[in-house]
Write a protein that holds these residues in place. Sequence first.
Motif, PDB file in Angstrom:
ATOM      1  N   HIS A   1       0.818  -1.218   0.000  1.00 29.63           N
ATOM      2  CA  HIS A   1       0.000   0.000   0.000  1.00 29.63           C
ATOM      3  C   HIS A   1       0.850   1.265   0.000  1.00 29.63           C
ATOM      4  CE1 HIS A   1       0.703   0.000   4.411  1.00 29.63           C
ATOM      5  NE2 HIS A   1       0.437   1.286   4.341  1.00 29.63           N
TER       6      HIS A   1
ATOM      7  N   VAL B   1       2.124   2.104  -3.536  1.00 27.24           N
ATOM      8  CA  VAL B   1       0.943   2.455  -4.330  1.00 27.24           C
ATOM      9  C   VAL B   1       0.459   3.850  -3.962  1.00 27.24           C
ATOM     10  CG1 VAL B   1      -1.484   1.915  -4.745  1.00 27.24           C
ATOM     11  CG2 VAL B   1       0.209   0.081  -4.728  1.00 27.24           C
TER      12      VAL B   1
ATOM     13  N   VAL C   1       0.111   7.051  -6.553  1.00 32.62           N
ATOM     14  CA  VAL C   1      -1.197   7.665  -6.786  1.00 32.62           C
ATOM     15  C   VAL C   1      -1.197   9.124  -6.350  1.00 32.62           C
ATOM     16  CG1 VAL C   1      -3.648   7.607  -6.172  1.00 32.62           C
ATOM     17  CG2 VAL C   1      -2.429   5.478  -6.654  1.00 32.62           C
TER      18      VAL C   1
ATOM     19  N   ALA D   1      -8.894   7.085  -4.322  1.00 30.17           N
ATOM     20  CA  ALA D   1      -8.079   6.516  -5.395  1.00 30.17           C
ATOM     21  C   ALA D   1      -6.961   5.644  -4.830  1.00 30.17           C
ATOM     22  CB  ALA D   1      -7.496   7.636  -6.257  1.00 30.17           C
ATOM     23  N   CYS D   2      -6.340   6.086  -3.736  1.00 25.26           N
ATOM     24  CA  CYS D   2      -5.270   5.315  -3.104  1.00 25.26           C
ATOM     25  C   CYS D   2      -5.776   3.972  -2.610  1.00 25.26           C
ATOM     26  CB  CYS D   2      -4.655   6.098  -1.948  1.00 25.26           C
ATOM     27  SG  CYS D   2      -3.551   7.432  -2.459  1.00 25.26           S
TER      28      CYS D   2
ATOM     29  N   ALA E   1      -6.742   1.661  -5.598  1.00 27.48           N
ATOM     30  CA  ALA E   1      -5.548   1.152  -6.271  1.00 27.48           C
ATOM     31  C   ALA E   1      -4.817   0.130  -5.409  1.00 27.48           C
ATOM     32  CB  ALA E   1      -4.613   2.316  -6.619  1.00 27.48           C
TER      33      ALA E   1
ATOM     34  N   VAL F   1      -4.157  -3.700  -6.560  1.00 24.04           N
ATOM     35  CA  VAL F   1      -2.788  -4.189  -6.699  1.00 24.04           C
ATOM     36  C   VAL F   1      -2.536  -5.366  -5.759  1.00 24.04           C
ATOM     37  CG1 VAL F   1      -0.351  -3.599  -6.327  1.00 24.04           C
ATOM     38  CG2 VAL F   1      -1.849  -2.019  -7.546  1.00 24.04           C
TER      39      VAL F   1
END
Length: 317
Positions: free
Chosen positions: A249, A252, A256, A273-274, A277, A281
């Motif tokens: 995380h 990612v 982002v 969005a984080c 995503a 992932v």
Amino acid sequence: MIFIDGIDFGRFGVVLFFLLSGFVIPYSLKPGTTIKQFAIRRFFRLYPIFWIAVASASTANVVFLGKKYEASQLIANLTMAPQLLGQNPISNVYWTLLIELAFYVACAILFAWGTLGKTRVLITASAITAGLTFFPILINELTGSKVPVQFNSHHLSFLFAGAAIRTEYESKSWRLSIPYLLILTMTVPTVAGLLPAAKTPFSTFGTWGLFVAYAAAAFVFLLALRHQFGSNRFFEVLGNSSYSLYLLHWPVFIVVFSFFENSASTIPFEVGACLAAAFFVSWLAYKYIELPSIELGKKFSRSTQRDRQSLQNPVRP
């Protein structure tokens, strides 16, 4: 870490992860399993995806945050225990992994002694590790001494608490383990900084905010057991990919966040969005990296079992 109204949500996730790990990991050591098989399966479960996470985190830190690393730090991080080699973790969220490794070693020792499935033994282990943090704080506060305080042992105590709860889970008795977990959680305000002697990086953003994080993690953990959320497909997927989510995380989020201007008006979209995503992932990582690695570990562990059986029962001419 993320804080809302003084609550450390990062620590909430860490404690919940510890409780779940403590609940699950000891049952990888079933009767008939050898320590070697356990070690092989843990290695393939943990390290392949971790190495990818280290590469991802270090690349994101260099490209987007401008950090620089020595080769010695990168190599030390591949062990999952860089602190033992005098190096810092690549990501601040990886500090818990050394504690996990210590728990695996402890489980292997208790298994070898035949005491891993005994509730009182696990509660005693949890109490001892918690006491290594709690009592030095009290001694230092009451006497003005400077007894060393080991805060990581307090984290380790929650892993043992999760393991103790598992031993009573099947019978649904929980006469000892759940009351003990509640008592253990009540020690957090002292450890987190209620007393002046305890003011350390263990609690950087407030004593009671941290206590709420621990209490909420214990509550969610017990609620999940009570309602058997693991049987729900969504929670099953979330649980399967939780390790990848924990490891990946951070890189990612860095990637982002780089696409936004970080203004107050876009914060909700950035967070959404984080999270989206990171979940996507981590699901991909579980499916295409973790699962094949797990199967490979099982294959190697089965081969060691066959080798042992062939040595015990050699084919006679």
